[in-house]
Design a protein around this motif. Structure first.
Motif, short mmCIF file in Angstrom:
data_model
loop_
_atom_site.label_atom_id
_atom_site.label_comp_id
_atom_site.label_asym_id
_atom_site.label_seq_id
_atom_site.Cartn_x
_atom_site.Cartn_y
_atom_site.Cartn_z
N VAL A 64 0.85 -1.19 0.00
CA VAL A 64 0.00 0.00 0.00
C VAL A 64 0.88 1.24 0.00
CG1 VAL A 64 -1.64 1.28 1.42
CG2 VAL A 64 -1.89 -1.19 1.20
N ASP A 65 0.45 2.29 -0.73
CA ASP A 65 1.23 3.54 -0.68
C ASP A 65 0.65 4.49 0.37
OD1 ASP A 65 -0.90 3.76 -2.57
OD2 ASP A 65 0.09 5.40 -3.63
N LEU A 109 -1.65 -4.75 -4.96
CA LEU A 109 -1.55 -3.36 -4.53
C LEU A 109 -2.93 -2.84 -4.16
CD1 LEU A 109 0.71 -1.93 -7.41
CD2 LEU A 109 1.37 -3.27 -5.39
N GLY A 110 -3.01 -2.23 -2.99
CA GLY A 110 -4.27 -1.58 -2.61
C GLY A 110 -5.05 -2.38 -1.59
N GLY A 111 -6.21 -2.91 -2.02
CA GLY A 111 -7.12 -3.57 -1.08
C GLY A 111 -8.15 -2.58 -0.57
N GLY A 149 5.02 -11.08 -10.25
CA GLY A 149 4.05 -10.18 -10.86
C GLY A 149 3.34 -9.31 -9.85
N ILE A 150 2.48 -8.44 -10.38
CA ILE A 150 1.64 -7.62 -9.49
C ILE A 150 0.17 -7.76 -9.88
CG2 ILE A 150 3.41 -5.93 -8.86
CD1 ILE A 150 2.13 -3.96 -10.85
N ASP A 151 -0.67 -7.47 -8.88
CA ASP A 151 -2.12 -7.48 -9.04
C ASP A 151 -2.60 -6.11 -8.58
OD1 ASP A 151 -4.84 -8.76 -9.17
OD2 ASP A 151 -4.78 -8.38 -7.01
N ILE A 152 -3.55 -5.53 -9.32
CA ILE A 152 -4.04 -4.19 -8.97
C ILE A 152 -5.41 -4.33 -8.32
CG2 ILE A 152 -4.56 -1.88 -9.83
CD1 ILE A 152 -1.64 -2.84 -10.35
#
Ligand SMILES: *[C@@H]1O[C@H](CO)[C@@H](O)[C@H](O)[C@H]1NC(C)=O
Ligand SMILES: *[C@@H]1O[C@H](CO)[C@@H](O)[C@H](O)[C@H]1NC(C)=O
Length: 305
Positions: A64-65, A109-111, A149-152
């Motif tokens: 998370v940013d 990323l996020g949630g 990898g990444i998931d958005i």
């Protein structure tokens, strides 16, 4: 060449062409993915059963940013690890990957929320500064953990759809071009605001996104098998050309559950060549019930027909 020979040649050519087209358009349907690590209940990779005949992805939840303070502040793309890093460490990533050649690990990323309660908002100071911060902070985390990898999974937005599309699209493109990641997915669900943002991203950057982890469990818990198939077809149209995964949750109730026909729906979609795979939210929530539905999902995906 006689007529019958020509006919045979054409017939063989036709068969090859049919094979080639079904190959390239049929989604890879033996993909199983599961989110892990959001709830801090000491879940480990090795708790989850792995079938050797599927492609298996863990998805760490979440980075998370935001700052990690009692009043979390947005950091404009500087990501921090918010999953359980004690039990899901770089050492554990490499050992599960070494033990199972069919395992990859991604990072989401996020949630929904930051530190239980306040929503995790997508917010940026400028596209360029957000992308630059996100590329450098995520590259560091991805290389430290040897992720694939990444998931958005942003679900709340303080920016318009085009800004979201540009930031995420540039982030994924840069990480792929730099060889930092080999796969990317998005995790939208049925909600006007959410779909507006993800469809804008899909329109401009769908070509760099490998999988759509559509959150079908965000639909009503009374969803029937035929409604589920309709929803699946609708989202396959929305994210045209994408590999759409079916999904269920083991946290509470929502969508079509395994008890009420989820696997019936999946078998039907699979037989039609439409199923891009199955994902589950989440390993943490399945821990106490023995992962029966994870085993059943993977057995279904591993089956040749
Ligand atoms: C955030 O802070 C809490 C309490 O201060 C701590 O328990 C948790 O491990 C921290 N998380 C991260 C990602 O630093
Ligand atoms: C995200 O935005 C909402 C308002 O849209 C706000 O209530 C919430 O506190 C914000 N989240 C964080 C973590 O600051």
């Amino acid at each position: 060449m006689g007529f019958s020979k020509l006919f045979i040649v054409l017939f063989i050519l036709q068969a090859f062409l049919t094979m080639a087209t079904t190959r390239s358009f049929a989604p890879k349907s033996n993909l199983f993915r599961e989110y892990i690590g959001a709830e801090g209940n000491n879940i480990r990779f090795s708790d989850v059963p792995i079938n050797h005949n599927v492609e298996f992805h863990y998805i760490l939840a979440f980075a998370v940013d935001y700052t990690n303070s009692s009043y979390p502040l947005p950091t404009n793309g500087i990501f921090k690890k918010f999953w359980d890093t004690d039990n899901l460490s770089p050492f554990q990533v490499s050992s599960i990957k070494n033990q199972h050649g069919n395992v990859k690990v991604a990072l989401s990323l996020g949630g929904d929320t930051v530190r239980g309660g306040q929503t995790c908002n997508f917010s940026v100071s400028s596209v360029d500064s957000w992308v630059s911060n996100a590329v450098s902070s995520l590259t560091e985390i991805i290389q430290e953990y040897n992720l694939d990898g990444i998931d958005i999974d942003y679900e709340h937005f303080h920016e318009d759809a085009n800004t979201f599309a540009e930031c995420i699209g540039k982030l994924v493109t840069t990480l792929k071009n730099n060889g930092v990641i080999s796969l990317a997915s998005i995790a939208p669900f049925e909600d006007d605001e959410v779909q507006r943002h993800y469809l804008a991203l899909w329109k401009s950057y769908g070509h760099v996104i490998d999988y759509v982890n559509f959150q079908f469990y965000a639909y009503d818990k009374r969803t029937s098998v035929s409604q589920f198939i309709k929803y699946f077809q609708k989202q396959s149209k929305n994210y045209g050309g994408g590999s759409i995964l079916a999904s269920f949750t083991t946290e509470g109730h929502g969508g079509l559950s395994p008890k009420n026909g989820f696997f019936t729906a999946c078998r039907r979609l699979k037989s039609q060549g439409k199923l891009g795979g199955i994902f589950v939210w989440s390993a943490d929530d399945s821990k106490d019930s023995g992962f029966g539905y994870e085993k059943e999902s993977q057995a279904l995906l591993a089956k040749r027909h």
